[in-house]
Structure formats: structure tokens, C-alpha cells
Design a protein around this motif. Structure first.
Motif, PDB file in Angstrom:
ATOM      1  N   PRO A 138       0.810  -1.226   0.000  1.00  0.00           N
ATOM      2  CA  PRO A 138       0.000   0.000   0.000  1.00  0.00           C
ATOM      3  C   PRO A 138       0.844   1.279   0.000  1.00  0.00           C
ATOM      4  CG  PRO A 138      -0.875  -1.560   1.591  1.00  0.00           C
ATOM      5  CD  PRO A 138       0.449  -2.115   1.122  1.00  0.00           C
ATOM      6  N   ILE A 139       1.998   1.217   0.636  1.00  0.00           N
ATOM      7  CA  ILE A 139       2.875   2.398   0.654  1.00  0.00           C
ATOM      8  C   ILE A 139       3.517   2.587  -0.713  1.00  0.00           C
ATOM      9  CG2 ILE A 139       5.029   3.317   1.613  1.00  0.00           C
ATOM     10  CD1 ILE A 139       4.166   2.017   4.300  1.00  0.00           C
ATOM     11  N   GLN A 172       1.335   4.114  -3.502  1.00  0.00           N
ATOM     12  CA  GLN A 172       0.878   5.503  -3.407  1.00  0.00           C
ATOM     13  C   GLN A 172       1.492   6.344  -4.519  1.00  0.00           C
ATOM     14  OE1 GLN A 172       1.963   6.875   0.504  1.00  0.00           O
ATOM     15  NE2 GLN A 172       0.150   5.985   1.428  1.00  0.00           N
ATOM     16  N   ALA A 173       0.838   7.473  -4.799  1.00  0.00           N
ATOM     17  CA  ALA A 173       1.348   8.384  -5.827  1.00  0.00           C
ATOM     18  C   ALA A 173       2.780   8.822  -5.500  1.00  0.00           C
ATOM     19  CB  ALA A 173       0.428   9.592  -5.961  1.00  0.00           C
ATOM     20  N   ASP A 174       3.050   9.132  -4.238  1.00  0.00           N
ATOM     21  CA  ASP A 174       4.401   9.487  -3.789  1.00  0.00           C
ATOM     22  C   ASP A 174       4.680   8.762  -2.476  1.00  0.00           C
ATOM     23  OD1 ASP A 174       6.846  10.515  -3.127  1.00  0.00           O
ATOM     24  OD2 ASP A 174       6.246  12.615  -3.259  1.00  0.00           O
ATOM     25  N   PRO A 175       5.321   7.608  -2.538  1.00  0.00           N
ATOM     26  CA  PRO A 175       5.517   6.788  -1.338  1.00  0.00           C
ATOM     27  C   PRO A 175       6.638   7.267  -0.408  1.00  0.00           C
ATOM     28  CG  PRO A 175       6.216   5.585  -3.304  1.00  0.00           C
ATOM     29  CD  PRO A 175       5.707   6.912  -3.761  1.00  0.00           C
ATOM     30  N   ARG A 205       5.986   8.010   3.431  1.00  0.00           N
ATOM     31  CA  ARG A 205       5.582   6.888   4.287  1.00  0.00           C
ATOM     32  C   ARG A 205       6.626   5.785   4.362  1.00  0.00           C
ATOM     33  NH1 ARG A 205       0.182   4.868   3.982  1.00  0.00           N
ATOM     34  NH2 ARG A 205       0.875   3.582   5.717  1.00  0.00           N
ATOM     35  N   LYS A 215      -0.022  -0.641 -11.536  1.00  0.00           N
ATOM     36  CA  LYS A 215      -0.397   0.667 -10.985  1.00  0.00           C
ATOM     37  C   LYS A 215       0.472   1.783 -11.560  1.00  0.00           C
ATOM     38  CE  LYS A 215      -1.899  -1.358  -6.635  1.00  0.00           C
ATOM     39  NZ  LYS A 215      -1.618  -1.518  -5.202  1.00  0.00           N
TER      40      LYS A 215
END
Length: 192
Positions: A14-15, A18-21, A24, A60
Motif C-alpha cells: 500500500p505504501i 501511493q502516488a508518492d511513497p 511513508r 499501478k
């Protein structure tokens, strides 16, 4: 679902998806990388699961690059002498001498592990699309500990990066490489 699969799918994926991991994956802006700890006996399961994770992330829109520390080790050693000569030296001088010598080879000069890894990072990598997986870490046992590598990569890694670490967790932030060496408690990257 094994603990390994669960942590990959529910903690790490999930991290990375993300669009910008970067925020996180790490608490440090100049260290956009983390460690994913697994039991050394699960090496082959990890490789299978990472391949599946890579496929899901590419769906993704992420571009995953793998860096094999086993290949980096092989390249560094071959820069100094053919592998057959390394075996001869080990037979003549013993394993401890070869371990010390290989550690020196990986620590300095044109064959330093950090330079070999950095040379494989994406040029002009886009932190919103590129992800790096550093794999086959166990190949470095017992000649080189990853703590040194991660510290020296600081400032050279600009895209989300995960080093897959075979070993045991010791407390909240300590790691025992391959479950054998004394725990190193100075890891600053996030540990999954």
C-alpha cells in the motif's frame, strides 16, 4: 497467507502503490528507503512473492528495478581476480583471510559495493514512478553487513527503495544478519 505474504501485501505494497511513497517509506527526506525483514529460510518464497508484488505495482504504473547484491558481489570479486583464484586463496590462507579480503574489496575502490549499487540506480529516476528493490542480500554473509551500505547510499538514492533483509528482529530496531551475527541497532531506515 503466510506472515511474509501478509506483510508484503498489507504493510509494504500500500505504501509503494501511493502516488508518492517517499513520506511513508521513511522518516528521513534524504533516505527514501526501508528494510523488509524476512526469515533467511524464506528466501525462495520471498523471491516469488516479490515477483508478484512487482507485477501488481507495474499494473499501478510503477517501474520496478531490481538490484542483486549477489551479482554486485560477483562483479566486485571478478574485478580483482578470477573466481577460481579466490577459491585457491581460501584453500591456502583460510576462510577468515578471504572474508577479510572480500570485505576490503567491497568497502573501497572501484569495486566498492556502494558504487556498484549506485551505478544500477535509475538515472534521473522519478520518485513518483520508479521503485528499486535491493535483493539477494544474504549473498553478502558473512563478508559485509548492510548497515554500511545503507549509510553510504544516503544522498545517492532518490526514488523509493526497499532492501530485502534476511535476518531476525532484535527489539524495535535491531537486526541480526542471517539470524547469526550480533544485532546491529543503528539502522535508521524503517523496518517492515
Amino acid at each position: 497467507m503466510s506472515d511474509l505474504e501478509h506483510r508484503l501485501k498489507h504493510d509494504l505494497e500500500p505504501i509503494l502503490g501511493q502516488a508518492d511513497p517517499r513520506q511513508r517509506i521513511s522518516a528521513y527526506h534524504d533516505m527514501p528507503y526501508a528494510l523488509f525483514r524476512y526469515d533467511p529460510e524464506e528466501e525462495f518464497t520471498l523471491r516469488q512473492q516479490v515477483t508478484l508484488l512487482e507485477t501488481r505495482l507495474s499494473q499501478k504504473g510503477k517501474r520496478v528495478r531490481r538490484i542483486s547484491l549477489a551479482q554486485c558481489l560477483d562483479a566486485a570479486m571478478r574485478l580483482h581476480r578470477p573466481l577460481a583464484e579466490w577459491f585457491d586463496v581460501e584453500r591456502e590462507l583460510g576462510t577468515e583471510t578471504v572474508v577479510d579480503t572480500v570485505h576490503s574489496v567491497l568497502s573501497e575502490g572501484e569495486s566498492s559495493l556502494v558504487d556498484l549499487v549506485a551505478s544500477q540506480l535509475p538515472e534521473d529516476g522519478d520518485p513518483l514512478h520508479d521503485i528499486v528493490f535491493i535483493m539477494r542480500t544474504g549473498a553478502l554473509f558473512p563478508v559485509y553487513r548492510t548497515f554500511s551500505l545503507l549509510e553510504q547510499l544516503k544522498g545517492r538514492v532518490h526514488v523509493p527503495t526497499v532492501l530485502f533483509y534476511p535476518g531476525d528482529l532484535d527489539g524495535a530496531a535491531g537486526l541480526r544478519f542471517m539470524g547469526v551475527l550480533d544485532a546491529e541497532h543503528n539502522y535508521r531506515p524503517k523496518i517492515f
